[in-house]
Each structure stands twice: as C-alpha cells, then as structure tokens.
Write an enzyme that holds these catalytic residues in place. Structure first.
Site, PDB file in Angstrom:
ATOM      1  N   THR A 129      12.446  -0.525  -5.939  1.00  0.00           N
ATOM      2  CA  THR A 129      11.778  -0.263  -4.443  1.00  0.00           C
ATOM      3  C   THR A 129       9.927  -0.863  -4.678  1.00  0.00           C
ATOM      4  O   THR A 129       8.713  -1.027  -3.916  1.00  0.00           O
ATOM      5  CB  THR A 129      11.418   1.237  -4.590  1.00  0.00           C
ATOM      6  OG1 THR A 129      10.572   2.676  -5.875  1.00  0.00           O
ATOM      7  CG2 THR A 129      12.714   2.295  -4.246  1.00  0.00           C
ATOM      8  N   ASN A 130       9.530  -0.553  -6.011  1.00  0.00           N
ATOM      9  CA  ASN A 130       8.287  -1.162  -6.590  1.00  0.00           C
ATOM     10  C   ASN A 130       6.815   0.033  -6.073  1.00  0.00           C
ATOM     11  O   ASN A 130       6.010  -0.091  -6.145  1.00  0.00           O
ATOM     12  CB  ASN A 130       7.706  -2.241  -5.831  1.00  0.00           C
ATOM     13  CG  ASN A 130       6.263  -3.072  -6.804  1.00  0.00           C
ATOM     14  OD1 ASN A 130       5.965  -2.630  -7.814  1.00  0.00           O
ATOM     15  ND2 ASN A 130       5.730  -3.760  -6.438  1.00  0.00           N
ATOM     16  N   TRP A 131       7.720   1.142  -5.614  1.00  0.00           N
ATOM     17  CA  TRP A 131       7.033   2.710  -5.362  1.00  0.00           C
ATOM     18  C   TRP A 131       6.216   2.747  -6.886  1.00  0.00           C
ATOM     19  O   TRP A 131       6.121   2.661  -8.037  1.00  0.00           O
ATOM     20  CB  TRP A 131       7.486   3.722  -5.120  1.00  0.00           C
ATOM     21  CG  TRP A 131       7.166   4.399  -4.705  1.00  0.00           C
ATOM     22  CD1 TRP A 131       6.885   5.102  -3.262  1.00  0.00           C
ATOM     23  CD2 TRP A 131       6.299   5.629  -5.165  1.00  0.00           C
ATOM     24  NE1 TRP A 131       7.091   6.487  -3.012  1.00  0.00           N
ATOM     25  CE2 TRP A 131       6.430   6.549  -4.542  1.00  0.00           C
ATOM     26  CE3 TRP A 131       6.623   6.299  -7.031  1.00  0.00           C
ATOM     27  CZ2 TRP A 131       5.503   8.192  -4.996  1.00  0.00           C
ATOM     28  CZ3 TRP A 131       6.252   7.539  -7.144  1.00  0.00           C
ATOM     29  CH2 TRP A 131       5.088   8.117  -5.747  1.00  0.00           C
ATOM     30  N   GLN A 147      12.587  -0.635 -10.821  1.00  0.00           N
ATOM     31  CA  GLN A 147      10.879  -0.878 -10.463  1.00  0.00           C
ATOM     32  C   GLN A 147      10.567   0.538 -10.257  1.00  0.00           C
ATOM     33  O   GLN A 147       9.754  -0.411  -8.222  1.00  0.00           O
ATOM     34  CB  GLN A 147      10.473  -2.426 -10.183  1.00  0.00           C
ATOM     35  CG  GLN A 147       9.626  -2.865 -10.092  1.00  0.00           C
ATOM     36  CD  GLN A 147       8.823  -3.436 -11.221  1.00  0.00           C
ATOM     37  OE1 GLN A 147       9.682  -3.362 -12.048  1.00  0.00           O
ATOM     38  NE2 GLN A 147       7.428  -2.675 -11.514  1.00  0.00           N
TER      39      GLN A 147
END
Length: 286
Positions: free
Chosen positions: A236-238, A23
């Site tokens: 991570t949703n980075w 992610q």
C-alpha cells in the site's frame, strides 16, 4: 493536520485469505525523530489502530512493516510496532555490515526478516553499503528491500546481479529519468537471475506522468507482471508520508484495484499471498 482516508468505497479486487501488504510504515509515540524532520509523517501521527482499520477496509490479513527514514538507524519503533501488530506482521530493518551477530539474532527473534537499502534523500543506508548489507542479510537468511533512482539500473546491473540474498526492487524501480526498453530488459535479466523480485507499491512516487492511472508505470508493471508473475509483490505504501494535505492523500482502494489490473487474473493470488509467503517467510495461508 492531515485527515487520512481510512475508509471509503470498497475495492473491486476480491482479496484472498492471507493477502499481504508488503510496503507500509507504522509509528508509535515516544520514539525520537531525526533532527531535520525528513521522512516524518504529517500530524496526526498514524497509529496501528488506523492501519488495522485500513486492513479491514481493504481486506489485508498480513503486513510487512518497513523501517521509516524518520527513525534512521534506530529500529526500536519498528520492533515495537511489530510487537503491537502480532503474528500477522514481519519487518524490514536498517543494518550495516558492522551489525553484530547478537543484534542480528535479536532483530530476527523480534520478527525482522529483511534489511533495507534506501539510496534516496533521507535514507539511512545507501548503495555504498549494498554488498556489506547483502553479506549480513544472506548469512541471516533475510531478504533485502532495495530502493534508489532506477534511472541508473543498467549501470548498476553488474552489482545487483551478484547479490546473494533474495531482494526486491522497490516501488516499480523508481526510474525518475523515464522508463526505456533497456530498463525493462535489465529488470527482466535481474529477475531471471533468480534473486530479484519486483514490488508494485507507491506508483505515484515513481511516475513521470500523472494519475489517476499512471500510464508509464502501468506499461512497465504489465510487462514485468506478465514476464514473471511469480516474482511480484504488492504494498500500500501506507501512510503515504509524501502527502501533507488531505486533498493530496491517495485513495488506497483505487491504488489496490489499479495495481491488480496490471496483472493477469491468475497472477493476483500469487502477488497477494504466495509470493510474499516465499519472500518474507510467512506461514502458508490456511
């Protein structure tokens, strides 16, 4: 201007070879944003080089890049980013039921392995298109990433249970109205139906409590992780687009360690390597 935290204390989690971040969003200059600015990351624009630095810091070898809301239906930036990252990258694109066979083939040849449903503010394709997108994804052998306000999960269960594609319930379900036993039971039934996966990512976006440990998300994730460790993936949703100030930027090492603490020790390798291999079609790590 936001100062993204790209290094710091190493995570305690020992990352296995082939660990996958399922992610994240990535951007390149020269691609138009949506006119209202929703979903556009804070300046400076996060770059592939920044993400490679984060990968090295956290111990990530592979990545799934998800089409960002800021580009809406235009997958051009996504495809350019996959090409920039190379063989370690796969992508989740935005399509509709009317996307042509030729376009589906072009996307697949460029590294796309999934379609995105985003039924929250700024999303390009919402739940109104769920079945139509599922039909196209299933025909192509793709998965789907499905995100919405999970408060309505029990009401949506009949539709979700009929999906033909493998699909992942994003961001711990985003149950903004508060997690109840019925929500947990619904998620378990969907997973047991054979197509649903559950993603540990962006807990700070899904919680009704607060950090640094997010007790509501922790309790849900521990229960689902114990129930179906073979169906958990992590991300991570980075680059954390919701953060507009440096002081609000999440600590990626802490979030990684926290997510892994919600899994039995023998399930961490599955979540980081084996499960994403199966869901996103990566080759077996060697």
């Amino acid at each position: 201007m936001i100062d993204r935290k790209l290094t710091g204390a190493k995570p305690r989690t020992r990352m296995p070879k082939g660990a996958c971040d399922t992610q994240m969003h990535m951007y390149l200059p020269g691609y138009n944003w949506r006119a209202d600015g929703k979903g556009v990351p804070a300046e400076p624009l996060p770059t592939p080089e920044m993400y490679r630095k984060t990968m090295g810091w956290l111990g990530i070898d592979r990545v799934v890049i998800t089409q960002g809301n800021g580009h809406q239906m235009d997958n051009a930036s996504l495809l350019a980013c996959i090409a920039e990252m190379g063989e370690c990258a796969r992508g989740v694109a935005v399509i509709t039921g009317e996307t042509s066979d030729a376009e589906m083939t072009r996307l697949a040849e460029s590294g796309i392995v999934g379609a995105r449903i985003m039924d929250l503010l700024g999303g390009a394709v919402g739940l109104d298109h769920l079945e139509a997108v599922d039909a196209r994804a299933h025909a192509a052998g793709w998965m789907m990433a499905v995100q919405f306000d999970g408060t309505v999960l029990p009401e949506l269960e009949p539709r979700l249970a009929k999906l033909r594609s493998n699909w992942v319930l994003d961001h711990h379900g985003k149950i903004f109205g508060g997690i109840t036993p019925e929500h947990v039971a619904t998620i378990k039934r969907l997973i047991d139906g054979g197509r649903c996966w559950f993603k540990f990512a962006g807990c700070y976006e899904a919680t009704t409590t607060s950090g640094p440990d997010y007790p509501d998300i922790a309790a849900l994730s521990r229960e689902i992780g114990a129930h179906a460790p073979e169906r958990i993936v992590w991300g991570t949703n980075w680059p954390h687009n919701a953060a507009s100030r440096t002081e609000d930027y999440p600590d990626d090492a802490h979030l990684l360690d926290l997510a892994m603490s919600w899994l039995p020790d023998d399930a961490q390798h599955r979540a980081l390597v084996e499960n994403p291999q199966q869901l996103y079609g990566f080759p077996e790590a060697s």
